[in-house]
Design an enzyme around this catalytic site. Structure first.
Site, PDB file in Angstrom:
ATOM      1  N   GLY A 104      92.722  66.482  63.686  1.00  0.00           N
ATOM      2  CA  GLY A 104      94.019  65.930  63.316  1.00  0.00           C
ATOM      3  C   GLY A 104      95.170  66.878  63.462  1.00  0.00           C
ATOM      4  N   HIS A 363     139.658  52.012  64.550  1.00  0.00           N
ATOM      5  CA  HIS A 363     139.543  53.160  63.666  1.00  0.00           C
ATOM      6  C   HIS A 363     139.464  52.772  62.193  1.00  0.00           C
ATOM      7  CE1 HIS A 363     143.242  53.360  66.325  1.00  0.00           C
ATOM      8  NE2 HIS A 363     143.575  52.452  65.445  1.00  0.00           N
TER       9      HIS A 363
END
Length: 455
Positions: A104, A363
């Protein structure tokens, strides 16, 4: 190797003390996924019938993180070595099947290498993945007699002469289950570590005149293990470099491969340009001629042809059609959809909303739970007030609406096509099409007013 049922065993029970972390070692992330997930993904590409995962430390967390995987979970409560880990798996082996042993914490092993290892396994013997390295420190050494593999000596058990051997054991092997069961039962722990070494079965096989074949990996980084944070960081950069090189060779222009992170899957059209410090997570698709500027984070999204994502923009769970421009410093949250030629500017946040073709939010706006038509202009500082403290509500804005700056929409509310919303308006009622919505307080000028002076 003859065609037989094959199972994979992944050893993942180690505590990972050198990681200096409470997280199980194999759950530390490599390219956005637990390192053991890379091994599982590789195993799933092989012709195997079952994947056994031997676990120990942090078992509950392991099962939580890997709950989508079809694994046979095998608990190793006490970690008494690799041989002991395989002993725990014995009851789950079928008779006369082939067993592939993986680890693993060795996440970069490649499918092609494992297929070569499996094909090389001799009848009644073992195929073993070995490697010749410049610095074999810490690895078990391969012992040969007349060029045949006769055993493996662990580094802590090796003599000074044996330590000079540069052919190392990776631990990865293919072996028949019947032989493995027999030899595992013969293991002893009379060594410096008082552990049951899986490597001792190589000597047993040799003493029975079994053939042991050594196979070399295509790339040395395939067999590198991870034991500490430094090794993890090193393999992260190696893996990212590999991914960047594949993309570069496919035609993607990555301005600096050393400053690119792919933590998932990226599909690109032609002539895509990716600037520095871009992070890709999950499944991302970029159309033809898409440009991603510096510092962007893209996660589980699709971006259409000829779109440009400007610097430091975050896009997650969203769809952008062709010719969109987003950012800099914009955020598209899950459920956002932009039609063709939409412009989303700096410091605009969009959540679970759609913008029709050619609409603009230039914006400093928040658009949440909104359905916005085509050709709409959203002025600076516009907010959809979508949450009443309990439930979320929707704002619907028709086509070609002009929204003045500093407008608040108190949802649920609807604005008709071609309507105009005056700057500074708080919209609490529906605005019919072609009408002006205005809630501005009448301006008052005070003559002769003077600013106070400091005392």
């Amino acid at each position: 190797m003859s065609k037989k049922v094959m199972s994979v065993v992944i050893l993942a029970a180690g505590k990972g003390t050198r990681m200096c972390s409470n997280l199980p070692k194999v759950l530390h992330l490599l390219a956005g996924k637990p390192m053991v997930q890379h091994v599982i993904n590789t195993a799933n590409q092989l012709d195997c019938t079952r994947i056994h995962l031997v676990y120990g430390h942090g078992g509950a967390l392991l099962k939580e993180k890997l709950n989508n995987e079809k694994l046979n979970w095998i608990l190793q409560e006490e970690q008494w070595g690799t041989g002991h880990a395989l002993q725990k798996a014995i009851p789950y082996f079928s008779e006369d099947e082939n067993i592939l042993v993986l680890y693993g914490d060795v996440p970069l092993i490649e499918v092609d290498t494992l297929n070569r290892l499996l094909l090389a396994k001799p009848h009644g013997g073992i195929s073993l993945l070995t490697a010749r390295v410049d610095n074999p420190r810490g690895y078990g050494r391969i012992i040969r007699k007349n060029d045949d593999i006769s055993g493996i000596v662990e580094c802590k058990e090796a003599t000074e002469i044996q330590k000079k051997i540069n052919e190392i054991n990776t631990g990865i092997m293919a072996i028949n289950s019947s032989d493995l069961k027999k030899w595992l039962k013969q293991l002893k722990n009379d060594n410096h570590q008082n552990e049951f070494y899986l490597t001792d079965i190589i000597k047993m096989a040799y003493q029975e005149n079994r053939k042991i074949i050594g196979i070399q990996p295509a790339h040395l980084n395939e067999i590198e293990g991870i034991n500490d944070g430094l090794q993890l960081a090193r393999l992260e950069r190696l893996f990212q470099k590999q991914q960047a090189e594949k993309l570069l060779l496919s035609g993607v222009r990555i301005l600096d491969p050393a400053r690119f992170d792919l933590r998932g899957q990226l599909i690109c059209g032609s002539d895509v340009v990716i600037d520095t410090n871009v992070i890709i997570e999950g499944e991302v698709t970029l159309g033809d001629r898409v440009q991603i500027r510096t510092g962007c984070l893209l996660k589980n999204c699709r971006i259409g042809d000829d779109s440009q994502i400007n610097a430091y923009t975050v896009i997650e769970g969203s769809f952008l059609d062709k010719n969109c421009v987003v950012g800099p410093f914009a955020r598209l949250r899950p459920g956002s959809e932009l039609s063709e030629k939409v412009h989303v500017g700096n410091f605009v946040e969009i959540k679970k909303s759609s913008l029709g073709q050619g609409s603009k939010a230039g914006h400093l706006s928040y658009l949440g739970d909104a359905e916005i038509g085509s050709g709409v202009n959203i002025g600076a500082g516009t907010i959809t007030c979508n949450y009443d403290g309990v439930n979320k509500h929707k704002t619907q804005i028709g086509d070609y609406v002009f929204v003045g700056s500093h407008t608040q929409f108190i949802a649920p509310v609807t604005v008709g096509d071609h309507a105009t919303i005056g700057a500074g308006t708080t919209v609490t009622l529906n605005v019919p099409e072609n009408e002006l919505g205005l809630s501005r307080v009448k301006q008052k000028n005070i003559q002769g007013w003077k600013r106070p002076k400091k005392t």
